[in-house]
Design a protein around this motif. Structure first.
Motif, PDB file in Angstrom:
ATOM      1  N   SER A  27     -48.374 -64.764 -11.746  1.00 48.55           N
ATOM      2  CA  SER A  27     -48.110 -63.840 -10.744  1.00 48.55           C
ATOM      3  C   SER A  27     -49.415 -62.873 -10.518  1.00 48.55           C
ATOM      4  O   SER A  27     -49.301 -62.078  -9.678  1.00 48.55           O
ATOM      5  CB  SER A  27     -46.884 -62.953 -11.085  1.00 48.55           C
ATOM      6  OG  SER A  27     -45.726 -63.576 -11.041  1.00 48.55           O
ATOM      7  N   PHE A  40     -46.904 -60.594  -4.809  1.00 52.46           N
ATOM      8  CA  PHE A  40     -45.602 -60.594  -4.631  1.00 52.46           C
ATOM      9  C   PHE A  40     -45.494 -61.307  -3.035  1.00 52.46           C
ATOM     10  O   PHE A  40     -44.375 -61.231  -2.419  1.00 52.46           O
ATOM     11  CB  PHE A  40     -44.555 -59.340  -4.670  1.00 52.46           C
ATOM     12  CG  PHE A  40     -43.925 -59.256  -5.976  1.00 52.46           C
ATOM     13  CD1 PHE A  40     -44.555 -59.284  -7.152  1.00 52.46           C
ATOM     14  CD2 PHE A  40     -42.413 -59.076  -6.035  1.00 52.46           C
ATOM     15  CE1 PHE A  40     -43.866 -59.228  -8.466  1.00 52.46           C
ATOM     16  CE2 PHE A  40     -41.908 -58.840  -7.148  1.00 52.46           C
ATOM     17  CZ  PHE A  40     -42.745 -59.129  -8.528  1.00 52.46           C
ATOM     18  N   LEU A 309     -34.267 -58.173  -8.701  1.00 57.02           N
ATOM     19  CA  LEU A 309     -35.318 -57.493  -7.568  1.00 57.02           C
ATOM     20  C   LEU A 309     -34.413 -56.958  -6.644  1.00 57.02           C
ATOM     21  O   LEU A 309     -34.690 -55.619  -6.272  1.00 57.02           O
ATOM     22  CB  LEU A 309     -36.141 -58.525  -6.995  1.00 57.02           C
ATOM     23  CG  LEU A 309     -37.131 -58.161  -5.836  1.00 57.02           C
ATOM     24  CD1 LEU A 309     -38.267 -57.061  -6.456  1.00 57.02           C
ATOM     25  CD2 LEU A 309     -38.028 -59.462  -5.529  1.00 57.02           C
ATOM     26  N   LEU A 313     -34.675 -52.869  -5.440  1.00 56.30           N
ATOM     27  CA  LEU A 313     -34.989 -52.470  -4.097  1.00 56.30           C
ATOM     28  C   LEU A 313     -33.889 -51.476  -3.559  1.00 56.30           C
ATOM     29  O   LEU A 313     -34.212 -50.541  -2.793  1.00 56.30           O
ATOM     30  CB  LEU A 313     -35.312 -53.734  -3.177  1.00 56.30           C
ATOM     31  CG  LEU A 313     -36.386 -54.628  -3.540  1.00 56.30           C
ATOM     32  CD1 LEU A 313     -36.545 -55.699  -2.694  1.00 56.30           C
ATOM     33  CD2 LEU A 313     -37.673 -53.910  -3.200  1.00 56.30           C
ATOM     34  N   VAL A 355     -47.937 -57.100  -1.235  1.00 58.97           N
ATOM     35  CA  VAL A 355     -46.748 -57.120  -0.684  1.00 58.97           C
ATOM     36  C   VAL A 355     -46.769 -57.510   0.898  1.00 58.97           C
ATOM     37  O   VAL A 355     -47.992 -57.090   1.328  1.00 58.97           O
ATOM     38  CB  VAL A 355     -45.518 -56.039  -0.811  1.00 58.97           C
ATOM     39  CG1 VAL A 355     -45.260 -55.950  -2.498  1.00 58.97           C
ATOM     40  CG2 VAL A 355     -46.268 -54.538  -0.495  1.00 58.97           C
ATOM     41  N   ARG A 364     -41.759 -57.476   2.962  1.00 62.37           N
ATOM     42  CA  ARG A 364     -41.308 -58.671   2.590  1.00 62.37           C
ATOM     43  C   ARG A 364     -41.764 -59.020   1.210  1.00 62.37           C
ATOM     44  O   ARG A 364     -43.013 -58.781   0.714  1.00 62.37           O
ATOM     45  CB  ARG A 364     -41.625 -59.731   3.556  1.00 62.37           C
ATOM     46  CG  ARG A 364     -40.949 -61.208   3.117  1.00 62.37           C
ATOM     47  CD  ARG A 364     -41.189 -62.191   4.344  1.00 62.37           C
ATOM     48  NE  ARG A 364     -42.411 -62.225   4.980  1.00 62.37           N
ATOM     49  CZ  ARG A 364     -42.858 -62.995   5.659  1.00 62.37           C
ATOM     50  NH1 ARG A 364     -42.129 -64.258   5.854  1.00 62.37           N
ATOM     51  NH2 ARG A 364     -44.039 -63.123   6.269  1.00 62.37           N
ATOM     52  N   PHE A 365     -40.746 -59.535   0.372  1.00 57.19           N
ATOM     53  CA  PHE A 365     -41.103 -59.915  -1.174  1.00 57.19           C
ATOM     54  C   PHE A 365     -40.899 -61.553  -1.309  1.00 57.19           C
ATOM     55  O   PHE A 365     -39.822 -61.932  -1.173  1.00 57.19           O
ATOM     56  CB  PHE A 365     -40.224 -58.906  -2.035  1.00 57.19           C
ATOM     57  CG  PHE A 365     -40.416 -57.535  -1.753  1.00 57.19           C
ATOM     58  CD1 PHE A 365     -41.310 -56.766  -2.428  1.00 57.19           C
ATOM     59  CD2 PHE A 365     -39.655 -56.830  -0.842  1.00 57.19           C
ATOM     60  CE1 PHE A 365     -41.495 -55.712  -2.278  1.00 57.19           C
ATOM     61  CE2 PHE A 365     -39.736 -55.619  -0.603  1.00 57.19           C
ATOM     62  CZ  PHE A 365     -40.739 -54.915  -1.442  1.00 57.19           C
ATOM     63  N   PRO A 367     -42.137 -63.407  -4.304  1.00 59.30           N
ATOM     64  CA  PRO A 367     -42.721 -63.708  -5.801  1.00 59.30           C
ATOM     65  C   PRO A 367     -42.745 -65.244  -6.049  1.00 59.30           C
ATOM     66  O   PRO A 367     -41.800 -65.898  -5.566  1.00 59.30           O
ATOM     67  CB  PRO A 367     -42.225 -62.724  -6.807  1.00 59.30           C
ATOM     68  CG  PRO A 367     -40.801 -62.447  -6.150  1.00 59.30           C
ATOM     69  CD  PRO A 367     -41.089 -62.497  -4.630  1.00 59.30           C
ATOM     70  N   ILE A 376     -41.678 -57.944 -12.188  1.00 58.59           N
ATOM     71  CA  ILE A 376     -40.544 -57.038 -11.129  1.00 58.59           C
ATOM     72  C   ILE A 376     -40.648 -55.707 -11.484  1.00 58.59           C
ATOM     73  O   ILE A 376     -40.756 -54.906 -10.433  1.00 58.59           O
ATOM     74  CB  ILE A 376     -39.216 -57.755 -11.376  1.00 58.59           C
ATOM     75  CG1 ILE A 376     -39.137 -59.133 -10.527  1.00 58.59           C
ATOM     76  CG2 ILE A 376     -38.332 -56.913 -10.488  1.00 58.59           C
ATOM     77  CD1 ILE A 376     -37.812 -59.947 -10.818  1.00 58.59           C
ATOM     78  N   CYS A 379     -43.796 -54.199 -10.049  1.00 57.52           N
ATOM     79  CA  CYS A 379     -43.824 -54.100  -8.684  1.00 57.52           C
ATOM     80  C   CYS A 379     -42.773 -52.820  -8.213  1.00 57.52           C
ATOM     81  O   CYS A 379     -43.499 -52.252  -7.434  1.00 57.52           O
ATOM     82  CB  CYS A 379     -43.261 -55.254  -8.127  1.00 57.52           C
ATOM     83  SG  CYS A 379     -42.628 -55.364  -6.357  1.00 57.52           S
TER      84      CYS A 379
END
Length: 394
Positions: A27, A40, A309, A313, A355, A364-365, A367, A376, A379
């Motif tokens: 990542s 991501f 995730l 969010l 991102v 928008r994500f 990963p 995560i 992030c």
């Protein structure tokens, strides 16, 4: 930083920061100054297994020492192996390999038009969706519904009728004797991660069957596990006539695919091809990627990570009074109350997080599918701090 003249040889096609990426692992990306970034975006959902995954490196190394490209005039064992595995794990019977998602979509358009010529008295029109994205060739740009492309590179390829996503009546009103197919993304990625509803996809499948036309699913972004199942169409309980794949199928190398039902396949020798298409070097990678995705528990883990995730969010959205979280699996978006996505993405990059500002008001994500819980959390922590600063929330 590099000397400014070092950047001039590349044609300017997009805004890029001065950072030059030189190393990637999982990542994480590292630039030429040694700064690390939690990625991501992963090449816009391309690196489904992260940067330089072992299975891809080994597949490339092993195959490069055996055979790189015998030309498309011959069968090769890796293309045959990958095609058969895709057939086994999908609803399709035939596969054509390409080098990019746009090329696969161009092939789908050509196949639908050839089929329409043979089976619907020369029908050639394809109904596509407003704000849809199918690639950057002239035909796929014409099929796409990006508003700022409307007057670009005119005259465009004719024969595409745009309708709003999730509006079945609009599709019904657009179908006529010259219609060959309906084409859409199960989730509109470039539009800001806007899903086609399960009910809409099922109704669209019934409608296209009743009207005797084809249904094409562009799964360049949603396919290969991105939404939590191998292909997004499976979540809707439908079977398209044609599907396209790209991005994740190559996990970073140029590989894409056009899949179709047997009764739709009508290309004759000379109709379709490509110098690099189906070469064993890329196909070997595709085999390795597919085997990894099909390992017991892998896709279940993608769904679990996606929910982790999504939950994070949603918490950020509630805390900072933002908008909805939408998408599926590890293709998610966070809607902002103001058009500050680019500013947030820039602040995130400065702090080591990459991102995507898909729209002025949408983050928008995408990963890696094997992203970790800890990554995560990193992030979300960086985003939490930035969102608090930008929207001045407690």
């Amino acid at each position: 930083m590099l000397d400014e003249s070092a950047y001039q040889a590349l044609m300017s096609i997009t805004k890029r920061p001065a950072s030059v990426m030189v190393y990637g692992s999982g990542s994480w990306l590292t630039d030429h100054e040694g700064k690390r970034y939690l990625d991501f975006i992963q090449g816009w959902a391309v690196n489904c297994l992260g940067h330089s995954p072992r299975v891809v490196v080994e597949a490339l190394s092993n195959q490069a020492s055996r055979l790189i490209s015998p030309s498309p005039a011959f069968y090769n064992d890796q293309a045959l192996r990958l095609a058969n595995q895709l057939v086994v794990h999908s609803c399709f019977q035939r596969v054509f390999f390409a080098s990019s998602g746009a090329e696969a979509n161009e092939g789908a358009i050509k196949l639908a038009r050839k089929w329409g010529a043979l089976h619907r008295n020369g029908a050639y029109q394809i109904v596509t969706m407003e704000n849809g994205f199918h690639g950057r060739t002239l035909a796929t740009m014409s099929a796409s519904g990006k508003p700022h492309w409307e007057k670009l590179f005119e005259p465009k390829v004719p024969g595409f009728i745009k309708v709003p996503l999730n509006d079945l009546d609009a599709v019904v009103g657009s179908i006529g004797p010259e219609t060959a197919a309906v084409m859409l993304e199960p989730v509109q990625g470039e539009a800001g991660v806007i899903p086609a509803s399960r009910e809409y996809l099922q109704a669209l499948r019934r409608l296209t069957r009743d009207k005797g036309i084809l249904l094409i699913c562009d799964e360049v972004q949603t396919g290969m596990g991105r939404t939590g199942t191998l292909f997004a169409y499976q979540q809707a309980g439908i079977e398209p006539d044609i599907m396209t794949l790209g991005k994740g199928i190559g996990a970073g190398v140029p590989l894409a695919a056009l899949l179709a039902k047997e009764e739709v396949c009508c290309f004759e020798p000379g109709d379709q091809g490509g110098t690099y298409n189906g070469n064993p070097l890329m196909a070997a990678v595709g085999c390795a990627v597919l085997e990894e995705l099909l390992r017991p528990g892998f896709l279940e883990r993608v769904r679990e990570l996606g929910e982790t995730l999504r939950y994070g969010l949603l918490q950020l959205s509630r805390k900072h009074r933002l908008g909805e979280v939408r998408g599926a699996g590890l293709l998610l978006a966070l809607v902002l109350p103001q058009p500050k996505a680019e500013a947030i993405a820039e602040l995130a990059r400065e702090r080591g997080l990459i991102v995507n500002a898909a729209r002025p008001e949408v983050l928008r994500f995408m990963p890696a599918l094997n992203v970790t819980i800890d990554e995560i959390a990193v992030c979300l922590g960086i985003l939490d701090q930035i969102l608090g600063e930008v929207f001045e929330t407690a």
